[in-house]
Each structure stands twice: as C-alpha cells, then as structure tokens.
Design an enzyme around this catalytic site. Structure first.
Site, PDB file in Angstrom:
ATOM      1  CB  SER A   8     -99.910  48.604 -48.334  1.00  8.97           C
ATOM      2  OG  SER A   8    -100.107  49.622 -47.386  1.00  8.97           O
ATOM      3  NE  ARG A  31    -105.049  44.023 -54.614  1.00 13.74           N
ATOM      4  CZ  ARG A  31    -105.329  45.319 -54.509  1.00 13.74           C
ATOM      5  NH1 ARG A  31    -105.912  45.778 -53.414  1.00 13.74           N
ATOM      6  NH2 ARG A  31    -105.002  46.161 -55.470  1.00 13.74           N
ATOM      7  CG  HIS A  34    -103.390  45.035 -48.965  1.00 16.79           C
ATOM      8  ND1 HIS A  34    -104.696  45.491 -49.036  1.00 16.79           N
ATOM      9  CD2 HIS A  34    -102.612  46.137 -48.804  1.00 16.79           C
ATOM     10  CE1 HIS A  34    -104.703  46.804 -48.937  1.00 16.79           C
ATOM     11  NE2 HIS A  34    -103.455  47.229 -48.797  1.00 16.79           N
TER      12      HIS A  34
END
Length: 207
Positions: A8, A31, A34
């Site tokens: 991912s 992040r 994500h």
C-alpha cells in the site's frame, strides 16, 4: 512491516510522485494518505520548517503527549508508545474537566487544554476539537511554551481558523488546512513520527 502495508505504501509513493509536493516531511503525508485512502489531502498538509527535527528532539522517554480525544489516542500504536517510553493523556472525559467546564462556562475541550497547560504538558495532538486548539493558541499567545502541535481538528465552525491561528504562533506544527481533519489523520501523523524516531521508516529527513 507486513506485505499488505508495504504494498500500500509503495503504491502511495508512486502516485504521490506525480504530485507537486515538497520533499520535506513527505513520509508524514504518505502515512496520512495511507490512513484515509484519500490522495486529495496530500496537498492540504502543511508542515512548518523545522517541525520534524523539533518533534524528534522533544519526543523523549518519559514524555507526556496531550490528545484532544480518546479517538486520537486509540489510533496511536501501543507498541510504538512503549518502545519510545511515552504517555498519552486525555482529559476531556475526566471529572475534573467536566467540573472546570461547568464552573468557567467553557467547552470541555477548552477546559482540557487549560488542565494540560497547568500540568505543564507541552506536546499536543488535535484531531477533533477546534475550540481546544484555539484555547491552546490563546495560551501560547500569552507566553506558554508548547514544544510542537499536530493540529488537525475537523469541522465547519472554527476548524480552518484554528489551524491558521496556530501557524501564526510560530510553534513547530503540522496542520491539515481547511475544515477537513480527524482523529485517524492526526494519529497517523504521530505514528509516523514515532516510526521515524525508532528508525523504522528507512528514510532520511529531507529539506
């Protein structure tokens, strides 16, 4: 890092290569994307110069970190907290906070920030409460020394304004501009900082 997370993140890195993003702090942006599966927030994240270096220096064993809600604290990795030796504190549901809010005719988020400043907490994460962030800005403008702030409250009333006001204080900060925000984004940014602190990201700070 498990294979799904690794895949991912690699996909996110590849997509973000096509965005005009500054290199400084890009691992925080990755992040956050994500955590939300939302590439549109990438261009809304503003990281003040020096924020990463300052936060790395200030996150020490024994540190206490203010979180504006349990939703923020629950999104932060217990493993990373334990390895870094730091403690999260949430005042908003404590009886002392309820009593203070009622006594002073303020929101519980404002009362929680007042309590945190009285207890000399200097590291802050906001994912929900713009009134709390504005309260912290008031304290800072009166001379309170905050180490760093993750300012990502969500909402249509005062959220965008609170982040603008935070940036004007000059305190090392990262914000998600505008009304968007939330606990998952704020927590993901702090998790990324902890991973960087522990050397798990495998990336050098750039910028």
């Amino acid at each position: 890092m498990d294979s799904i997370e690794s895949q991912s993140l690699q996909l996110i890195k590849t997509v973000l290569d096509h965005y005009s993003l500054p290199e400084y702090g890009r691992f925080l942006v990755e992040r956050a994307v994500h955590a939300t599966a939302d590439f549109s927030i990438a261009s809304l994240i503003f990281i003040q110069p020096g924020f990463i270096e300052t936060s790395m220096n200030k996150i020490e064993s024994g540190s206490e970190i203010y979180c504006d809600t349990e939703m923020v604290s629950s999104g932060i990795s217990p493993r990373l907290l334990q390895q870094c030796g730091i403690k999260l504190t949430v005042f908003v549901h404590q009886q002392e906070c309820y009593a203070r809010a009622q006594r002073d005719n303020i929101t519980r988020s404002e009362a929680a920030v007042d309590l945190s400043c009285e207890k000399n907490i200097r590291k802050f994460i906001f994912g929900n409460a713009p009134t709390g962030l504005l309260r912290l800005v008031q304290h800072i403008n009166r001379g309170y020394q905050a180490d760093f702030v993750i300012g990502m409250p969500v909402g249509f009333i005062s959220a965008a304004f609170s982040k603008q006001q935070l940036l004007q204080t000059g305190v090392p900060a990262v914000v998600l501009s505008g009304p968007r925000g939330g606990s998952s984004i704020a927590a993901s940014v702090f998790n990324a900082l902890l991973k960087k602190k522990l050397g798990e990201n495998g990336m050098e700070i750039k910028g």
